[in-house]
Design a protein around this motif. Sequence first.
Motif, mmCIF file in Angstrom:
data_model
loop_
_atom_site.group_PDB
_atom_site.id
_atom_site.type_symbol
_atom_site.label_atom_id
_atom_site.label_comp_id
_atom_site.label_asym_id
_atom_site.label_seq_id
_atom_site.Cartn_x
_atom_site.Cartn_y
_atom_site.Cartn_z
ATOM 1 N N HIS A 100 27.553 -23.258 17.327
ATOM 2 C CA HIS A 100 27.345 -23.029 18.751
ATOM 3 C C HIS A 100 26.435 -21.820 18.920
ATOM 4 O O HIS A 100 26.643 -20.774 18.306
ATOM 5 C CB HIS A 100 28.685 -22.765 19.443
ATOM 6 C CG HIS A 100 28.549 -22.363 20.879
ATOM 7 N ND1 HIS A 100 28.236 -23.257 21.870
ATOM 8 C CD2 HIS A 100 28.672 -21.139 21.480
ATOM 9 C CE1 HIS A 100 28.170 -22.619 23.026
ATOM 10 N NE2 HIS A 100 28.429 -21.330 22.816
ATOM 11 N N PHE A 101 25.392 -21.965 19.736
ATOM 12 C CA PHE A 101 24.479 -20.870 20.037
ATOM 13 C C PHE A 101 24.784 -20.299 21.412
ATOM 14 O O PHE A 101 25.314 -20.995 22.289
ATOM 15 C CB PHE A 101 23.028 -21.354 20.028
ATOM 16 C CG PHE A 101 22.410 -21.483 18.660
ATOM 17 C CD1 PHE A 101 21.632 -20.465 18.133
ATOM 18 C CD2 PHE A 101 22.599 -22.629 17.898
ATOM 19 C CE1 PHE A 101 21.048 -20.576 16.880
ATOM 20 C CE2 PHE A 101 22.028 -22.757 16.638
ATOM 21 C CZ PHE A 101 21.259 -21.723 16.134
ATOM 22 N N SER A 102 24.433 -19.053 21.595
ATOM 23 C CA SER A 102 24.583 -18.422 22.900
ATOM 24 C C SER A 102 23.683 -19.118 23.927
ATOM 25 O O SER A 102 22.598 -19.599 23.595
ATOM 26 C CB SER A 102 24.212 -16.937 22.810
ATOM 27 O OG SER A 102 24.157 -16.352 24.093
ATOM 28 N N THR A 103 24.116 -19.146 25.166
ATOM 29 C CA THR A 103 23.292 -19.709 26.240
ATOM 30 C C THR A 103 22.241 -18.710 26.700
ATOM 31 O O THR A 103 21.323 -19.073 27.439
ATOM 32 C CB THR A 103 24.166 -20.109 27.443
ATOM 33 O OG1 THR A 103 24.921 -18.962 27.879
ATOM 34 C CG2 THR A 103 25.142 -21.217 27.058
ATOM 35 N N ASP A 104 22.361 -17.456 26.261
ATOM 36 C CA ASP A 104 21.376 -16.430 26.597
ATOM 37 C C ASP A 104 20.196 -16.538 25.638
ATOM 38 O O ASP A 104 20.385 -16.587 24.410
ATOM 39 C CB ASP A 104 22.012 -15.045 26.501
ATOM 40 C CG ASP A 104 21.011 -13.939 26.793
ATOM 41 O OD1 ASP A 104 20.666 -13.741 27.969
ATOM 42 O OD2 ASP A 104 20.557 -13.287 25.828
ATOM 43 N N ALA A 105 18.965 -16.597 26.178
ATOM 44 C CA ALA A 105 17.776 -16.807 25.350
ATOM 45 C C ALA A 105 17.602 -15.717 24.299
ATOM 46 O O ALA A 105 17.280 -16.003 23.138
ATOM 47 C CB ALA A 105 16.532 -16.878 26.242
ATOM 48 N N GLN A 106 17.828 -14.472 24.681
ATOM 49 C CA GLN A 106 17.647 -13.365 23.738
ATOM 50 C C GLN A 106 18.684 -13.426 22.626
ATOM 51 O O GLN A 106 18.364 -13.205 21.447
ATOM 52 C CB GLN A 106 17.735 -12.029 24.472
ATOM 53 C CG GLN A 106 17.430 -10.829 23.594
ATOM 54 C CD GLN A 106 17.331 -9.530 24.378
ATOM 55 O OE1 GLN A 106 17.445 -9.519 25.605
ATOM 56 N NE2 GLN A 106 17.126 -8.428 23.691
ATOM 57 N N GLU A 107 19.917 -13.734 22.985
ATOM 58 C CA GLU A 107 20.975 -13.824 21.980
ATOM 59 C C GLU A 107 20.749 -15.006 21.040
ATOM 60 O O GLU A 107 20.984 -14.904 19.835
ATOM 61 C CB GLU A 107 22.341 -13.943 22.670
ATOM 62 C CG GLU A 107 22.836 -12.662 23.302
ATOM 63 C CD GLU A 107 23.045 -11.551 22.274
ATOM 64 O OE1 GLU A 107 23.588 -11.851 21.191
ATOM 65 O OE2 GLU A 107 22.644 -10.410 22.540
ATOM 66 N N ALA A 108 20.303 -16.140 21.586
ATOM 67 C CA ALA A 108 20.033 -17.313 20.752
ATOM 68 C C ALA A 108 18.911 -17.009 19.761
ATOM 69 O O ALA A 108 19.005 -17.352 18.578
ATOM 70 C CB ALA A 108 19.660 -18.504 21.633
ATOM 71 N N GLU A 109 17.859 -16.341 20.240
ATOM 72 C CA GLU A 109 16.762 -15.948 19.355
ATOM 73 C C GLU A 109 17.272 -15.031 18.250
ATOM 74 O O GLU A 109 16.904 -15.190 17.076
ATOM 75 C CB GLU A 109 15.674 -15.237 20.170
ATOM 76 C CG GLU A 109 14.504 -14.743 19.345
ATOM 77 C CD GLU A 109 13.512 -13.919 20.159
ATOM 78 O OE1 GLU A 109 13.155 -12.805 19.721
ATOM 79 O OE2 GLU A 109 13.094 -14.384 21.241
ATOM 80 N N LEU A 110 18.136 -14.091 18.608
ATOM 81 C CA LEU A 110 18.690 -13.163 17.620
ATOM 82 C C LEU A 110 19.527 -13.899 16.575
ATOM 83 O O LEU A 110 19.498 -13.547 15.387
ATOM 84 C CB LEU A 110 19.520 -12.095 18.325
ATOM 85 C CG LEU A 110 20.081 -10.986 17.436
ATOM 86 C CD1 LEU A 110 18.955 -10.204 16.774
ATOM 87 C CD2 LEU A 110 20.975 -10.048 18.248
ATOM 88 N N GLN A 111 20.271 -14.930 16.999
ATOM 89 C CA GLN A 111 21.060 -15.713 16.044
ATOM 90 C C GLN A 111 20.156 -16.368 15.003
ATOM 91 O O GLN A 111 20.473 -16.380 13.805
ATOM 92 C CB GLN A 111 21.865 -16.785 16.787
ATOM 93 C CG GLN A 111 23.113 -16.247 17.490
ATOM 94 C CD GLN A 111 23.850 -17.337 18.257
ATOM 95 O OE1 GLN A 111 23.675 -17.471 19.467
ATOM 96 N NE2 GLN A 111 24.647 -18.117 17.564
ATOM 97 N N PHE A 112 19.047 -16.917 15.451
ATOM 98 C CA PHE A 112 18.084 -17.507 14.517
ATOM 99 C C PHE A 112 17.556 -16.447 13.548
ATOM 100 O O PHE A 112 17.520 -16.649 12.331
ATOM 101 C CB PHE A 112 16.906 -18.116 15.281
ATOM 102 C CG PHE A 112 17.147 -19.498 15.832
ATOM 103 C CD1 PHE A 112 17.433 -20.556 14.990
ATOM 104 C CD2 PHE A 112 17.051 -19.748 17.196
ATOM 105 C CE1 PHE A 112 17.634 -21.839 15.482
ATOM 106 C CE2 PHE A 112 17.246 -21.020 17.711
ATOM 107 C CZ PHE A 112 17.545 -22.070 16.853
ATOM 108 N N VAL A 113 17.134 -15.309 14.106
ATOM 109 C CA VAL A 113 16.522 -14.246 13.292
ATOM 110 C C VAL A 113 17.506 -13.711 12.259
ATOM 111 O O VAL A 113 17.162 -13.529 11.085
ATOM 112 C CB VAL A 113 16.005 -13.106 14.194
ATOM 113 C CG1 VAL A 113 15.621 -11.879 13.374
ATOM 114 C CG2 VAL A 113 14.805 -13.581 15.013
ATOM 115 N N GLU A 114 18.738 -13.466 12.682
ATOM 116 C CA GLU A 114 19.738 -12.928 11.754
ATOM 117 C C GLU A 114 20.085 -13.942 10.666
ATOM 118 O O GLU A 114 20.368 -13.565 9.525
ATOM 119 C CB GLU A 114 21.000 -12.510 12.514
ATOM 120 C CG GLU A 114 20.806 -11.287 13.410
ATOM 121 C CD GLU A 114 20.283 -10.081 12.628
ATOM 122 O OE1 GLU A 114 20.735 -9.852 11.492
ATOM 123 O OE2 GLU A 114 19.402 -9.379 13.164
#
Length: 454
Positions: free
Chosen positions: A153-167
């Motif tokens: 499950h990814f965050s619905t927040d764009a910045q948080e979702a991007e961070l999940q990918f990056v991490e």
Amino acid sequence: MAERAVCSDPGAELKSSHCLGLRLAHRVLALLRIHSLFYGFVKFLDTAMRSWWITSWLPSWCPSSQCKLKEVEERMLQPLKSKFSKQFVHISNDNKLWTLVFHGGVEGKTPLVLLHGFGGGVGLWAQNLDALSQQRPVYAFDLLGFGQSSRPHFSTDAQEAELQFVESIEEWREKLGLEIMIMLGHNLGGYLAAAYSLKYPSRVKHLILVEPWGFPERPQPGDQDRPIPVWIKALGAMLSPFNPLAGLRLAGPLGPLLVQTLRPDFKKKFDTVFNDNTVTEYIYHLNVQSPSGETAFKNMTIPYGWAKRPMLQRTGLIHSDIPITVIYGSRSSIDGHSGNSIKEMRPNSHVEIIAIRGAGHYVYADQPEDFNHRVLHVCETQTSWPMLTVKLRVVQGLCRLILAKQSLCEIRLIFGRHKQCSSYSAMFLKMAPGRLNILFLMSHLAQSVVVHTV
């Protein structure tokens, strides 16, 4: 008054055309007397698609499974002649990233890491992996939420979702013990490679953006060369509650035929390797699994596929020592002006723009030989620019310090354990001030040439 208050919001102008589309869609549905039925159906689907039972039911409706995805990917990779290994790299939260590793007997060279685009997977590099792995190690992996990797499950927040990918990329790198990488990303992979470079610049030796998604800002309605037709706005508004590829899953048993009918070009791109429907089957099975990365992508976009957080706004913050190469297809419908914008925003960095003739958005598949040749050339030549730039800066720094009467001990204290410092400092201390001044000027001139050479 309420409408005016809403329009005064900073983000209101961005959403204005989408709101217009919603109103138009609502009017059309109202005229057809099905608006309440339609929105009731949308609400039901939105709830149902998130529930546990629909996830377990979809495989029986869609002729797909993880086993079938694995089987068709093996067929995609079967033509490869190079030896490679396959493994799941385990990262945090019980997630794992499906990874291909090509060593090819090449040691001591910076590895090339391939990041696929939206809806893709490692199998789509089938026409590139053999050639690219001849000169250096190559790693290709399915992004988190795509392919055979975990679909969390990814965050619905764009910045948080991007961070999940990056991490997830950083954890993957750490687990494999890669100190530094040449990162090549296509489409969404290009966006994520740039985002990774922003947060972990010391791990990126060169950034290669292939038809990257998400760089330009969405143009204002009056700035568009080709205004979006009203009917497309209405259709887009009606489909906005759904994930981009929801229709493929809802098509059920007709899904494979739908891919073959709507995207016959994919089969043509790989016709020198496959003479059957292997490629379209692979694309189908990639995109009818749980829509994890797909949902994250949707949450990172605004209507008509523009990024909520455009990368061009941040490209100037990428470390100046990281050279950037932007590769476009000459026949692509994607905006190719981003490369020029990146170059303008980074006047003191190396930025190269390459257009591959006869290629569309899927450059690596449209013209694989030309693409492979260009990437190999970039890796062999341009990755030496950062090191040369560092050496020139060391020379300039040493000249300044010696001319300022600094001792060898003081110089070593300032530069720490820098490799070039120890080899240059003793030699420079023996030089006359006049020669040091000339050396400083020559190194400064050489650095300017390096930075501005394409």
